[in-house]
Design an enzyme around this catalytic site. Structure first.
Site, PDB file in Angstrom:
ATOM      1  N   HIS A 188      -7.212   1.887  -4.372  1.00 29.29           N
ATOM      2  CA  HIS A 188      -7.134   2.231  -2.946  1.00 29.29           C
ATOM      3  C   HIS A 188      -8.444   2.798  -2.416  1.00 29.29           C
ATOM      4  O   HIS A 188      -8.732   2.681  -1.232  1.00 29.29           O
ATOM      5  CB  HIS A 188      -5.954   3.175  -2.693  1.00 29.29           C
ATOM      6  N   GLU A 427       6.114  -7.817  -3.082  1.00 33.17           N
ATOM      7  CA  GLU A 427       4.983  -7.474  -3.955  1.00 33.17           C
ATOM      8  C   GLU A 427       5.369  -7.431  -5.424  1.00 33.17           C
ATOM      9  O   GLU A 427       4.596  -6.971  -6.258  1.00 33.17           O
ATOM     10  CB  GLU A 427       4.314  -6.173  -3.504  1.00 33.17           C
ATOM     11  N   ASP A 451      -0.455  -5.786  -5.171  1.00 31.88           N
ATOM     12  CA  ASP A 451       0.547  -5.474  -6.197  1.00 31.88           C
ATOM     13  C   ASP A 451       1.160  -6.742  -6.763  1.00 31.88           C
ATOM     14  O   ASP A 451       1.447  -6.818  -7.957  1.00 31.88           O
ATOM     15  CB  ASP A 451       1.631  -4.553  -5.623  1.00 31.88           C
ATOM     16  N   CYS A 498      -0.316  -9.069   3.790  1.00 27.48           N
ATOM     17  CA  CYS A 498      -1.066  -7.857   4.146  1.00 27.48           C
ATOM     18  C   CYS A 498      -1.932  -7.364   2.987  1.00 27.48           C
ATOM     19  O   CYS A 498      -2.601  -6.341   3.108  1.00 27.48           O
ATOM     20  CB  CYS A 498      -0.132  -6.752   4.629  1.00 27.48           C
TER      21      CYS A 498
HETATM   22  C1  LIG Z   1      -0.834  -4.209   0.717  1.00 34.68           C
HETATM   23  C2  LIG Z   1      -0.516  -3.808  -0.477  1.00 34.68           C
HETATM   24  O1  LIG Z   1      -0.214  -2.508  -0.722  1.00 34.68           O
HETATM   25  P1  LIG Z   1      -1.212  -1.451  -1.379  1.00 34.68           P
HETATM   26  O2  LIG Z   1      -2.499  -2.143  -1.656  1.00 34.68           O
HETATM   27  O3  LIG Z   1      -1.369  -0.340  -0.406  1.00 34.68           O
HETATM   28  O4  LIG Z   1      -0.506  -1.016  -2.634  1.00 34.68           O
HETATM   29  C3  LIG Z   1      -0.503  -4.722  -1.629  1.00 34.68           C
HETATM   30  O5  LIG Z   1      -0.042  -4.328  -2.697  1.00 34.68           O
HETATM   31  O6  LIG Z   1      -0.983  -5.857  -1.448  1.00 34.68           O
END
Ligand SMILES: C=C(OP(=O)(O)O)C(=O)O
Length: 538
Positions: A188, A427, A451, A498
């Protein structure tokens, strides 16, 4: 000139001085003093200065991340004024005839232990606040400035590692880029660097002796150049100029539709982590927000954000987006996003552990606090909600049932809200395989490819050794996306992406072929993806 390789997070070049961010605590010595009154006066003066620092931090946080998140600095100011705290420090100086720094450090130790021993989570957390304000006073007394406060010009931050919570707190105006020894490209922290559109290198050698040296981060080559020669400086300037020209070219696409040459429209939304990010979305002409990572509100706070604090943040985003879609993902804490006050146990495999919806379905009151805040904000814009890490229809039903309960609670209190679309994040491979069933009970799907890649390929996204294996273009991941899109359309609901892969312009055409209706990308990538969509015949 020294050349070091690292893993690049963002394809851009920057040049500036290195600021080495040390995160160790300062060592306080027990020094005997003769003049007790002088020591007490110095302490009083340092409290005054700390108060001023906290006030400007409050103003800055309010501007950048919102009032709710800034409130912690008000709490710190109140703690500074606490009579017991002051008396304890005075008494140590007088009775032990020691310097103020030592008295503050001792009081900090005693008070924080006392708070941590209390049988109340809120009070336990005050222990860290006491340490925080005490460290501030010790730094002032020692004539040191806080690491961040020493930054007076835009710099390249060099650090061993940066947690997502530390990255969000960096002063963006003073940040040219960052270089860390640890980290993985899918973490992140890396996602935040992309959101902020700043060059960053991870897995790179770092040395404190480079503090103050001029350096270049070349995000195209994944290189850090310390003390570049004139040839490299010239090249860096050329690349910076080229990057700026590209930005200018992309700016021309503002106000234009995200539509292919043959008229196929794609909703081009953005991913955000806090209220301030909406500015970047609007600047880059985002058509909505496809993912508001609401857990960043929790990461930036020192305690559970209240319903009111969350409501204020969600309402601000809805209002800033003025009727455009805002999809709020409910709390996705756990794995690499750890918050002290949750007191989560250390796990062997946190990515496969107690996280996201699993926590929310257990901690139902906390979850409903968030749901009520989102529902209340829905009255001020066009809000949708989506649930992360769903692996079964039962989980979706339970989450929706809690949403209904939250609605009933608001109705009883006569508080207005709108009926909102409820989506599922796809995911996990389990969610893909049962997407036909999930599609009957959801209004939309949003595919979290970060994920989904980690779980499909059994490759921990936090592990830098697996950066190569964590390939979101792997045919198995693409097949999962295609299957999800087919299920969505069989159920007459829309489907978006996303995860970071949504911004991969080499795949835009493939996504259109799969029937993807929406792409949600970092604000800095919106116009590039729009340019790609507009260039396609599809
Ligand atoms: C958008 C997602 O969530 P994060 O990256 O915040 O875990 C993902 O897993 O693609």
């Amino acid at each position: 000139m020294i050349r070091i390789e690292g893993k690049s997070i963002c394809k851009k070049v920057t040049m500036g001085k290195i600021f080495f961010l040390k995160k160790e605590e300062s060592i306080v010595r027990r020094e005997k003093v003769e003049n007790i009154e002088k020591e007490k006066k110095q302490f009083d003066a340092s409290v005054e200065e700390a108060r001023e620092q906290l006030l400007s931090l409050y103003e800055k946080a309010k501007r950048e991340v919102g009032e709710a998140e800034a409130a912690i600095f008000e709490v710190h100011t109140m703690m500074l004024e606490d009579q017991d705290y002051k008396e304890s420090i005075y008494s140590i100086i007088e009775n032990q005839q020691v310097c103020a720094e030592f008295a503050v450090a001792e009081t900090s130790k005693n008070f924080s232990r006392m708070f941590r021993d209390m049988n109340d989570d809120y009070m336990k957390e005050r222990g860290s606040d006491i340490e925080d304000i005490s460290n501030r006073i010790i730094r002032i007394l020692g004539g040191e400035k806080g690491d961040e406060e020493q930054i007076t010009e835009p710099v390249i931050i060099m650090a061993k590692d940066l947690a997502p919570s530390e990255t969000v707190q960096l002063n963006k105006e003073m940040l040219l880029g960052f270089v860390t020894e640890k980290g993985s490209v899918n973490s992140h922290t890396a996602i935040l660097a992309r959101t902020m559109n700043i060059p960053a290198l991870i897995n790179t050698e770092i040395r404190e002796e480079w503090h103050g040296e001029v350096a270049i981060i070349d995000g195209y080559k994944g290189e850090l150049i310390i003390n570049p020669d004139s040839e490299r400086i010239k090249k860096a300037y050329e690349q910076i100029e080229e990057d700026q020209n590209k930005e200018r070219r992309l700016k021309e696409l503002k106000g234009k539709e995200s539509i292919t040459k043959s008229g196929r429209k794609v909703n081009l939304y953005a991913n955000i982590g806090n209220v301030a990010d909406t500015g970047k979305v609007l600047q880059n002409d985002g058509e909505g927000i496809g993912l508001f990572r609401s857990e960043f509100l929790y990461l930036e706070a020192k305690d559970f954000p209240t319903e009111e604090e969350q409501f204020t943040a969600y309402k601000a985003v809805a209002e800033n987006m003025a009727g455009k879609k805002v999809i709020i993902r409910t709390l996705d804490i756990g794995a690499d996003k750890q918050v002290d006050y949750f007191h989560l146990e250390k796990e062997e495999n946190p990515a496969l552990g107690y996280r996201a919806i699993r926590i929310c379905l257990k901690e139902q009151e906390m979850f409903k606090t968030q749901l009520r805040a989102i529902l209340r904000a829905s009255a001020f814009g066009n809000i949708s909600i989506m649930f992360p890490m769903i692996v079964s229809v039962e989980e979706l039903r339970q989450a929706k049932e809690l949403l209904e309960e939250a609605k009933r609670e608001l109705e009883e209190g006569g508080i207005p809200f709108k009926e909102i679309e409820t989506g599922v994040m796809i995911e996990t491979p389990a969610a893909v395989i049962i997407s036909d069933e999930l599609g009957k009970e959801a209004d939309f799907f949003s595919i979290g490819t970060n994920d989904l890649t980690q779980y499909t390929l059994a490759a921990d996204r936090q592990n830098p050794m697996l950066d190569e294996s964590m390939n979101p273009r792997h045919p198995a991941v693409l097949k999962m996306i295609e299957m999800t899109a087919e299920s969505a359309h069989r159920n007459h609901i829309w489907v978006g992406i996303c995860g970071e892969l949504g911004a991969d312009i080499e795949l835009t055409e493939t996504f259109l072929k799969y029937g993807i209706d929406e792409l949600s990308v970092s604000p800095s990538r919106i116009l590039e993806v729009r340019e790609k969509i507009r260039s396609l015949e599809y």
